[in-house]
Motif scaffolding. Structure first.
Motif, PDB file in Angstrom:
ATOM      1  N   ALA A  97      41.875  46.858  38.863  1.00  0.00           N
ATOM      2  CA  ALA A  97      42.731  47.215  40.035  1.00  0.00           C
ATOM      3  C   ALA A  97      42.992  46.721  41.627  1.00  0.00           C
ATOM      4  O   ALA A  97      43.323  46.810  41.636  1.00  0.00           O
ATOM      5  N   ASP A  98      41.486  46.165  41.486  1.00  0.00           N
ATOM      6  CA  ASP A  98      41.110  45.360  42.486  1.00  0.00           C
ATOM      7  C   ASP A  98      41.157  44.688  42.606  1.00  0.00           C
ATOM      8  O   ASP A  98      41.518  43.493  44.072  1.00  0.00           O
ATOM      9  N   ARG A  99      40.862  43.971  41.701  1.00  0.00           N
ATOM     10  CA  ARG A  99      40.419  42.179  41.102  1.00  0.00           C
ATOM     11  C   ARG A  99      42.421  41.239  41.962  1.00  0.00           C
ATOM     12  O   ARG A  99      42.232  40.679  42.360  1.00  0.00           O
ATOM     13  N   THR A 100      43.160  42.129  41.553  1.00  0.00           N
ATOM     14  CA  THR A 100      44.452  41.723  41.340  1.00  0.00           C
ATOM     15  C   THR A 100      44.925  41.549  43.419  1.00  0.00           C
ATOM     16  O   THR A 100      44.894  40.694  43.121  1.00  0.00           O
ATOM     17  N   ALA A 101      44.918  42.358  43.691  1.00  0.00           N
ATOM     18  CA  ALA A 101      44.240  42.687  45.073  1.00  0.00           C
ATOM     19  C   ALA A 101      43.623  41.982  45.997  1.00  0.00           C
ATOM     20  O   ALA A 101      44.246  41.262  46.901  1.00  0.00           O
ATOM     21  N   ALA A 102      42.426  41.592  45.153  1.00  0.00           N
ATOM     22  CA  ALA A 102      41.881  40.325  46.094  1.00  0.00           C
ATOM     23  C   ALA A 102      42.234  39.161  45.913  1.00  0.00           C
ATOM     24  O   ALA A 102      41.877  38.192  46.992  1.00  0.00           O
ATOM     25  N   TRP A 103      41.785  38.753  44.300  1.00  0.00           N
ATOM     26  CA  TRP A 103      43.291  37.525  44.716  1.00  0.00           C
ATOM     27  C   TRP A 103      44.025  36.784  45.573  1.00  0.00           C
ATOM     28  O   TRP A 103      44.246  35.781  45.757  1.00  0.00           O
ATOM     29  N   SER A 104      44.744  38.174  46.393  1.00  0.00           N
ATOM     30  CA  SER A 104      46.454  37.314  47.298  1.00  0.00           C
ATOM     31  C   SER A 104      45.968  37.515  48.162  1.00  0.00           C
ATOM     32  O   SER A 104      46.384  36.791  48.573  1.00  0.00           O
ATOM     33  N   GLY A 134      30.163  38.968  43.845  1.00  0.00           N
ATOM     34  CA  GLY A 134      31.406  37.151  44.740  1.00  0.00           C
ATOM     35  C   GLY A 134      31.963  37.639  43.911  1.00  0.00           C
ATOM     36  O   GLY A 134      33.057  35.799  44.393  1.00  0.00           O
ATOM     37  N   ASP A 135      31.739  36.955  42.798  1.00  0.00           N
ATOM     38  CA  ASP A 135      33.226  36.270  41.704  1.00  0.00           C
ATOM     39  C   ASP A 135      33.732  37.427  40.893  1.00  0.00           C
ATOM     40  O   ASP A 135      33.652  38.700  40.699  1.00  0.00           O
ATOM     41  N   PRO A 136      34.796  37.887  41.844  1.00  0.00           N
ATOM     42  CA  PRO A 136      36.018  39.248  41.519  1.00  0.00           C
ATOM     43  C   PRO A 136      36.414  38.893  40.252  1.00  0.00           C
ATOM     44  O   PRO A 136      36.909  39.925  40.227  1.00  0.00           O
ATOM     45  N   ALA A 137      36.410  38.622  39.517  1.00  0.00           N
ATOM     46  CA  ALA A 137      36.513  38.468  37.807  1.00  0.00           C
ATOM     47  C   ALA A 137      35.108  39.691  37.565  1.00  0.00           C
ATOM     48  O   ALA A 137      35.579  40.201  36.242  1.00  0.00           O
ATOM     49  N   ARG A 138      34.651  40.015  37.987  1.00  0.00           N
ATOM     50  CA  ARG A 138      33.719  41.358  37.841  1.00  0.00           C
ATOM     51  C   ARG A 138      34.057  42.546  38.452  1.00  0.00           C
ATOM     52  O   ARG A 138      32.897  43.685  37.774  1.00  0.00           O
ATOM     53  N   TRP A 139      34.928  42.541  39.309  1.00  0.00           N
ATOM     54  CA  TRP A 139      35.348  43.373  40.108  1.00  0.00           C
ATOM     55  C   TRP A 139      36.269  44.426  39.155  1.00  0.00           C
ATOM     56  O   TRP A 139      36.453  43.975  37.934  1.00  0.00           O
ATOM     57  N   PRO A 140      36.471  45.407  39.583  1.00  0.00           N
ATOM     58  CA  PRO A 140      37.595  46.683  39.026  1.00  0.00           C
ATOM     59  C   PRO A 140      38.987  45.960  39.275  1.00  0.00           C
ATOM     60  O   PRO A 140      39.047  45.534  39.643  1.00  0.00           O
ATOM     61  N   MET A 183      43.772  58.894  50.203  1.00  0.00           N
ATOM     62  CA  MET A 183      44.462  57.469  49.973  1.00  0.00           C
ATOM     63  C   MET A 183      43.531  56.614  49.832  1.00  0.00           C
ATOM     64  O   MET A 183      42.794  56.474  50.665  1.00  0.00           O
ATOM     65  N   THR A 184      43.447  56.186  49.067  1.00  0.00           N
ATOM     66  CA  THR A 184      42.781  54.988  49.002  1.00  0.00           C
ATOM     67  C   THR A 184      43.202  53.639  49.666  1.00  0.00           C
ATOM     68  O   THR A 184      44.074  52.794  49.257  1.00  0.00           O
ATOM     69  N   ARG A 185      41.920  52.902  50.080  1.00  0.00           N
ATOM     70  CA  ARG A 185      42.918  51.372  50.362  1.00  0.00           C
ATOM     71  C   ARG A 185      42.371  50.468  49.489  1.00  0.00           C
ATOM     72  O   ARG A 185      41.445  50.290  49.045  1.00  0.00           O
ATOM     73  N   SER A 186      43.322  49.231  49.683  1.00  0.00           N
ATOM     74  CA  SER A 186      43.572  48.008  49.035  1.00  0.00           C
ATOM     75  C   SER A 186      42.450  47.000  49.419  1.00  0.00           C
ATOM     76  O   SER A 186      42.268  46.378  50.445  1.00  0.00           O
ATOM     77  N   ALA A 187      42.189  46.038  48.743  1.00  0.00           N
ATOM     78  CA  ALA A 187      41.266  44.993  48.645  1.00  0.00           C
ATOM     79  C   ALA A 187      42.049  44.552  49.040  1.00  0.00           C
ATOM     80  O   ALA A 187      40.744  42.708  49.689  1.00  0.00           O
ATOM     81  N   ARG A 188      43.613  43.885  49.636  1.00  0.00           N
ATOM     82  CA  ARG A 188      43.544  43.288  51.026  1.00  0.00           C
ATOM     83  C   ARG A 188      43.175  44.284  52.173  1.00  0.00           C
ATOM     84  O   ARG A 188      42.733  43.014  53.181  1.00  0.00           O
ATOM     85  N   ASP A 189      42.674  45.170  52.121  1.00  0.00           N
ATOM     86  CA  ASP A 189      41.345  45.147  53.537  1.00  0.00           C
ATOM     87  C   ASP A 189      39.875  44.649  53.898  1.00  0.00           C
ATOM     88  O   ASP A 189      40.117  45.457  52.748  1.00  0.00           O
ATOM     89  N   PRO A 190      39.729  44.359  54.942  1.00  0.00           N
ATOM     90  CA  PRO A 190      38.638  43.623  55.117  1.00  0.00           C
ATOM     91  C   PRO A 190      37.691  44.191  54.633  1.00  0.00           C
ATOM     92  O   PRO A 190      36.466  43.656  53.932  1.00  0.00           O
ATOM     93  N   ALA A 191      37.996  45.453  55.662  1.00  0.00           N
ATOM     94  CA  ALA A 191      35.746  46.708  54.939  1.00  0.00           C
ATOM     95  C   ALA A 191      36.614  46.993  53.466  1.00  0.00           C
ATOM     96  O   ALA A 191      35.528  46.541  52.801  1.00  0.00           O
TER      97      ALA A 191
END
Length: 141
Positions: free
Chosen positions: A28-35, A20-26, A1-9
């Motif tokens: 799949a993780d970028r949308t969870a990070a924006w939330s 530090g720029d989430p626009a450079r993130w993958p 199971m993969t953890r979501s970008a909503r998890d602090p770790a």
């Protein structure tokens, strides 16, 4: 199971890996990070990663001098150096030895598999009488 970008770790691991720029993130993780951008812990992680990005952007790239590059290329071994001075027929000895070893290993494996089927009966019966009658050779009465 993969953890979501909503998890602090996971969020911190992504910031360490991609900056530090989430626009450079993958994606799949970028949308969870924006939330979770409004969370204080996410802002702190992005701030620290952004400071590191700024520091790395200020560093000048290091390039080798022309003389260093020339020395490295001059000292590099020629790819044919190892084969010089040997007759051509010796080049294939490694392949031949490998094939011979495979042949021996296959023969040993087949001998081990077929040995139980071909071994003679080591405990002959004391009584040569069977349901078909006496199996003793003719003339031994």
């Amino acid at each position: 199971m993969t953890r979501s970008a909503r998890d602090p770790a996971r969020f911190a691991a992504l910031a360490d890996a991609y900056g530090g720029d989430p626009a450079r993130w993958p994606a799949a993780d970028r949308t969870a990070a924006w939330s979770v951008m409004g969370e204080p812990w996410a802002a702190a992680i992005l701030h620290d990663a952004g400071r590191l990005d700024d520091w790395l952007d200020c560093a000048a790239p290091v390039t080798a001098s022309a003389s260093l590059a020339a020395r490295i290329l001059a000292d590099a071994p020629d790819r044919h150096t190892r084969l010089r001075g040997r007759p051509r027929w010796t080049w294939g000895l490694g392949f031949g030895a490998t094939g011979l070893a495979g042949l021996c290993a296959g023969a040993a494996a087949m001998a081990a598999v077929l040995a139980p089927a071909t071994t003679p009966d080591l405990h002959p019966r004391a009584d040569p009488q069977t349901i078909f009658g006496d199996v003793a050779p003719f003339g031994d009465d």
